[in-house]
Write an enzyme that holds these catalytic residues in place. Structure first.
Site, mmCIF file in Angstrom:
data_model
loop_
_atom_site.group_PDB
_atom_site.id
_atom_site.type_symbol
_atom_site.label_atom_id
_atom_site.label_comp_id
_atom_site.label_asym_id
_atom_site.label_seq_id
_atom_site.Cartn_x
_atom_site.Cartn_y
_atom_site.Cartn_z
ATOM 1 N N GLU A 50 0.187 -4.906 7.203
ATOM 2 C CA GLU A 50 1.168 -3.895 6.758
ATOM 3 C C GLU A 50 0.884 -2.542 7.415
ATOM 4 O O GLU A 50 1.752 -1.675 7.472
ATOM 5 C CB GLU A 50 1.091 -3.730 5.238
ATOM 6 C CG GLU A 50 1.974 -4.669 4.461
ATOM 7 C CD GLU A 50 3.457 -4.396 4.632
ATOM 8 O OE1 GLU A 50 3.900 -3.274 4.354
ATOM 9 O OE2 GLU A 50 4.168 -5.320 5.049
ATOM 10 N N SER A 110 -4.951 -4.755 6.357
ATOM 11 C CA SER A 110 -3.703 -5.529 6.308
ATOM 12 C C SER A 110 -2.793 -5.282 7.510
ATOM 13 O O SER A 110 -2.717 -4.165 8.033
ATOM 14 C CB SER A 110 -2.949 -5.121 5.037
ATOM 15 O OG SER A 110 -1.602 -5.522 5.108
ATOM 16 N N TYR A 163 1.763 1.444 0.055
ATOM 17 C CA TYR A 163 0.676 0.448 0.187
ATOM 18 C C TYR A 163 0.124 0.466 1.606
ATOM 19 O O TYR A 163 -1.101 0.526 1.812
ATOM 20 C CB TYR A 163 1.215 -0.954 -0.161
ATOM 21 C CG TYR A 163 0.266 -2.070 0.211
ATOM 22 C CD1 TYR A 163 -0.793 -2.431 -0.616
ATOM 23 C CD2 TYR A 163 0.430 -2.783 1.415
ATOM 24 C CE1 TYR A 163 -1.675 -3.457 -0.261
ATOM 25 C CE2 TYR A 163 -0.444 -3.808 1.770
ATOM 26 C CZ TYR A 163 -1.489 -4.138 0.928
ATOM 27 O OH TYR A 163 -2.362 -5.150 1.284
HETATM 28 P P1 NAP Z 1 -4.193 -10.245 -5.279
HETATM 29 O O1 NAP Z 1 -4.010 -11.712 -5.549
HETATM 30 O O2 NAP Z 1 -3.142 -9.294 -5.683
HETATM 31 O O3 NAP Z 1 -5.592 -9.819 -5.968
HETATM 32 C C1 NAP Z 1 -5.950 -8.478 -6.120
HETATM 33 C C2 NAP Z 1 -7.237 -8.403 -6.898
HETATM 34 O O4 NAP Z 1 -7.631 -7.035 -7.037
HETATM 35 C C3 NAP Z 1 -7.169 -8.980 -8.325
HETATM 36 O O5 NAP Z 1 -8.356 -9.669 -8.600
HETATM 37 C C4 NAP Z 1 -7.090 -7.718 -9.175
HETATM 38 O O6 NAP Z 1 -7.570 -7.887 -10.474
HETATM 39 C C5 NAP Z 1 -8.002 -6.802 -8.397
HETATM 40 N N1 NAP Z 1 -7.844 -5.378 -8.711
HETATM 41 C C6 NAP Z 1 -6.713 -4.648 -8.688
HETATM 42 N N2 NAP Z 1 -6.967 -3.364 -9.012
HETATM 43 C C7 NAP Z 1 -8.307 -3.281 -9.260
HETATM 44 C C8 NAP Z 1 -9.170 -2.237 -9.642
HETATM 45 N N3 NAP Z 1 -8.727 -0.998 -9.875
HETATM 46 N N4 NAP Z 1 -10.498 -2.506 -9.784
HETATM 47 C C9 NAP Z 1 -10.955 -3.754 -9.598
HETATM 48 N N5 NAP Z 1 -10.179 -4.800 -9.248
HETATM 49 C C10 NAP Z 1 -8.861 -4.559 -9.084
HETATM 50 O O7 NAP Z 1 -4.452 -10.016 -3.716
HETATM 51 P P2 NAP Z 1 -4.857 -11.060 -2.558
HETATM 52 O O8 NAP Z 1 -3.615 -11.640 -1.980
HETATM 53 O O9 NAP Z 1 -5.928 -11.930 -3.046
HETATM 54 O O10 NAP Z 1 -5.416 -10.055 -1.445
HETATM 55 C C11 NAP Z 1 -6.780 -9.661 -1.443
HETATM 56 C C12 NAP Z 1 -6.920 -8.371 -0.650
HETATM 57 O O11 NAP Z 1 -6.481 -8.576 0.696
HETATM 58 C C13 NAP Z 1 -6.106 -7.192 -1.161
HETATM 59 O O12 NAP Z 1 -6.853 -6.013 -0.890
HETATM 60 C C14 NAP Z 1 -4.853 -7.210 -0.297
HETATM 61 O O13 NAP Z 1 -4.288 -5.927 -0.241
HETATM 62 C C15 NAP Z 1 -5.449 -7.645 1.016
HETATM 63 N N6 NAP Z 1 -4.554 -8.372 1.921
HETATM 64 C C16 NAP Z 1 -3.892 -9.461 1.478
HETATM 65 C C17 NAP Z 1 -3.100 -10.187 2.358
HETATM 66 C C18 NAP Z 1 -2.346 -11.408 1.902
HETATM 67 O O14 NAP Z 1 -1.430 -11.822 2.622
HETATM 68 N N7 NAP Z 1 -2.723 -12.023 0.788
HETATM 69 C C19 NAP Z 1 -2.987 -9.772 3.705
HETATM 70 C C20 NAP Z 1 -3.719 -8.655 4.125
HETATM 71 C C21 NAP Z 1 -4.505 -7.961 3.218
HETATM 72 P P3 NAP Z 1 -6.623 -8.394 -11.703
HETATM 73 O O15 NAP Z 1 -6.630 -9.902 -11.583
HETATM 74 O O16 NAP Z 1 -7.328 -7.880 -12.890
HETATM 75 O O17 NAP Z 1 -5.262 -7.814 -11.479
HETATM 76 N N1 GDD Z 2 8.349 -10.100 -2.677
HETATM 77 C C1 GDD Z 2 9.568 -10.343 -2.210
HETATM 78 N N2 GDD Z 2 10.544 -10.730 -3.085
HETATM 79 N N3 GDD Z 2 9.809 -10.197 -0.899
HETATM 80 C C2 GDD Z 2 11.054 -10.489 -0.439
HETATM 81 C C3 GDD Z 2 12.084 -10.913 -1.284
HETATM 82 C C4 GDD Z 2 11.815 -11.025 -2.690
HETATM 83 O O1 GDD Z 2 12.671 -11.383 -3.487
HETATM 84 N N4 GDD Z 2 13.169 -11.138 -0.528
HETATM 85 C C5 GDD Z 2 12.856 -10.867 0.730
HETATM 86 N N5 GDD Z 2 11.568 -10.469 0.800
HETATM 87 C C6 GDD Z 2 10.863 -10.026 2.012
HETATM 88 C C7 GDD Z 2 10.220 -8.656 1.884
HETATM 89 O O2 GDD Z 2 11.218 -7.626 2.042
HETATM 90 C C8 GDD Z 2 9.220 -8.717 3.025
HETATM 91 O O3 GDD Z 2 9.848 -8.375 4.238
HETATM 92 C C9 GDD Z 2 8.829 -10.195 3.080
HETATM 93 O O4 GDD Z 2 9.775 -10.901 2.281
HETATM 94 C C10 GDD Z 2 7.425 -10.496 2.561
HETATM 95 O O5 GDD Z 2 7.264 -9.879 1.308
HETATM 96 P P1 GDD Z 2 5.987 -10.200 0.363
HETATM 97 O O6 GDD Z 2 5.825 -11.663 0.221
HETATM 98 O O7 GDD Z 2 6.139 -9.378 -0.859
HETATM 99 O O8 GDD Z 2 4.750 -9.741 1.258
HETATM 100 P P2 GDD Z 2 4.509 -8.437 2.152
HETATM 101 O O9 GDD Z 2 4.601 -8.879 3.588
HETATM 102 O O10 GDD Z 2 5.324 -7.298 1.731
HETATM 103 O O11 GDD Z 2 2.991 -8.088 1.798
HETATM 104 C C11 GDD Z 2 1.986 -9.110 1.738
HETATM 105 O O12 GDD Z 2 1.371 -9.239 3.000
HETATM 106 C C12 GDD Z 2 0.650 -8.080 3.447
HETATM 107 C C13 GDD Z 2 0.098 -8.406 4.843
HETATM 108 O O13 GDD Z 2 1.094 -8.187 5.808
HETATM 109 C C14 GDD Z 2 0.979 -8.702 0.651
HETATM 110 O O14 GDD Z 2 0.072 -9.769 0.443
HETATM 111 C C15 GDD Z 2 0.173 -7.477 1.061
HETATM 112 O O15 GDD Z 2 -0.866 -7.247 0.109
HETATM 113 C C16 GDD Z 2 -0.449 -7.779 2.442
HETATM 114 O O16 GDD Z 2 -1.219 -6.692 2.889
#
Ligand code: NAP
Ligand code: GDD
Length: 324
Positions: free
Chosen positions: A126, A124, A148
């Protein structure tokens, strides 16, 4: 013989898009799901008949070994994680167990069952946290700002370590934020588009947010899963940044989302301390040059298209739910 792919986190946003993509590529898709007391197949119910679901947990290595032995996948996509940054401060140990050590459990299960399996780790942006360089690329040093982010840095380095120690095809995709109508409602983009739809339909009056100035490089999840697959088709394992190369503030996201339905965000958004983070990631912007040149990957959905797609989808969903 069809290639078998195992996806952990198949019930999540990315898991559902990746499963669709791999089915189109002719794979047999096996999805690992956790045991829950209620079914949470909302994102995969439309493809449930085409995939195989199997119980397992990243906290339980025995379950991982059994799944690998039973299904013999050629590729494993490790998408499972405790993925919500805010929750990682209230559950830091759990986040470390799943998002960090869970990667080692899967890598070690692969090593013992079949080290030839190709492995994708969902790393990520992050990990860049308090950014040391703008834009961020594969060589940018990490400075995570949340439990995280720290867990993801561990997951990234253990992937590199298993690649170097055991000559495994272990690849780390460093993905910047990617969103879609399937995004969880706790993340800021979906929280905004859901609220815009509710306000427009007369179901809500305000939207409470934290830091409006944070900037993110937001892309479309459907585009990003194509990059995951391409990474495992290369001749060598490596690390890749996947991003759009553009950044926008939360405020700008609000402006476009409310503007799309003819409203001004300033009339509805209220800042609320509860959504501020103990340590913030102020600015993320990725340089996807390596993914573009090596993988031949390109994002297809623009930022404006992404925001309006999400608003439209939430309006349609709520109209359906409320019979409006
Ligand atoms: P998400 O919607 O939160 O999905 C997370 C998945 O992980 C869900 O299917 C959840 O199952 C499963 N899970 C959680 N804990 C588990 C465990 N102990 N054993 C098995 N499965 C488990 O996340 P996403 O947005 O699709 O992201 C997918 C991956 O990419 C994550 O690793 C996230 O950290 C990473 N990532 C995401 C982003 C982004 O912007 N979306 C960016 C960079 C990296 P349940 O449905 O049962 O909760
Ligand atoms: N969730 C949330 N809720 N975020 C807020 C809010 C609120 O009410 N208000 C402002 N924000 C700001 C957060 O402080 C952060 O700076 C930004 O919006 C994005 O927050 P999220 O959408 O929660 O995503 P994230 O950037 O912290 O994390 C996501 O992206 C990562 C990749 O950079 C997640 O998908 C992580 O799993 C992923 O790795």
């Amino acid at each position: 013989m069809k290639k078998v792919a195992l996806i952990t986190g198949i019930t999540g946003q990315d898991g559902s898009y990746l499963a669709e993509h791999l089915l189109k590529q002719g794979y047999t898709v096996v999805g690992m799901i956790r045991r829950t007391s209620t079914v949470n197949f909302e994102r995969i119910k439309h493809i449930q008949d085409e995939i195989e679901l199997v119980s397992g947990d990243l906290l339980d290595e025995v379950s991982l070994i059994n799944i690998l032995q039973t299904y013999r996948p050629a590729e494993v996509y490790n998408l499972a994680a405790q993925s919500f940054v805010q929750t990682s401060w209230s559950q830091p140990v759990f986040t470390g167990e799943v998002t960090g050590l869970g990667v080692t459990r899967m890598l070690d299960a692969i090593r013992s069952v079949d080290p030839a399996i190709r492995f994708y780790q969902a790393s990520s942006s992050e990990m860049f946290g308090k950014v040391q360089e703008v834009p961020q690329r594969e060589s940018t040093p990490f400075y995570p700002r949340s439990p995280y982010g720290v867990a993801k840095v561990y997951g990234h380095w253990i992937t590199v370590n298993y690649r170097e120690s055991y000559n495994m095809f272990a690849t780390s995709g460093i993905l910047f934020n990617h969103e879609s109508p399937r995004r969880g409602r706790e993340f800021v983009t979906r929280k905004i588009t859901d609220a815009v739809a509710r306000i427009k339909l007369g179901l809500a009056q305000e939207l409470r947010l934290g830091n409006l100035e944070a900037q993110r490089d937001w892309g479309f999840a459907g585009d990003y899963v194509r990059a995951m697959h391409l990474m495992l088709q290369q001749s060598e394992p490596d690390d890749y940044v996947v991003a759009t190369g553009e950044t926008h503030s939360v405020r700008r996201f609000c402006e476009i989302a409310f503007g799309h339905v003819g409203l001004s965000y300033e009339d509805y958004v209220v800042q609320d301390e509860r959504f501020m983070r103990p340590a913030e990631v102020d600015l993320l912007i990725g340089d996807p040059a390596k993914a573009i040149s090596t993988l031949g990957w390109q994002p297809e959905v623009s930022f404006e298209q992404l925001v309006t797609m999400m608003v439209e989808a939430d309006i349609a969903l709520l109209k359906d739910e409320h019979r409006l």
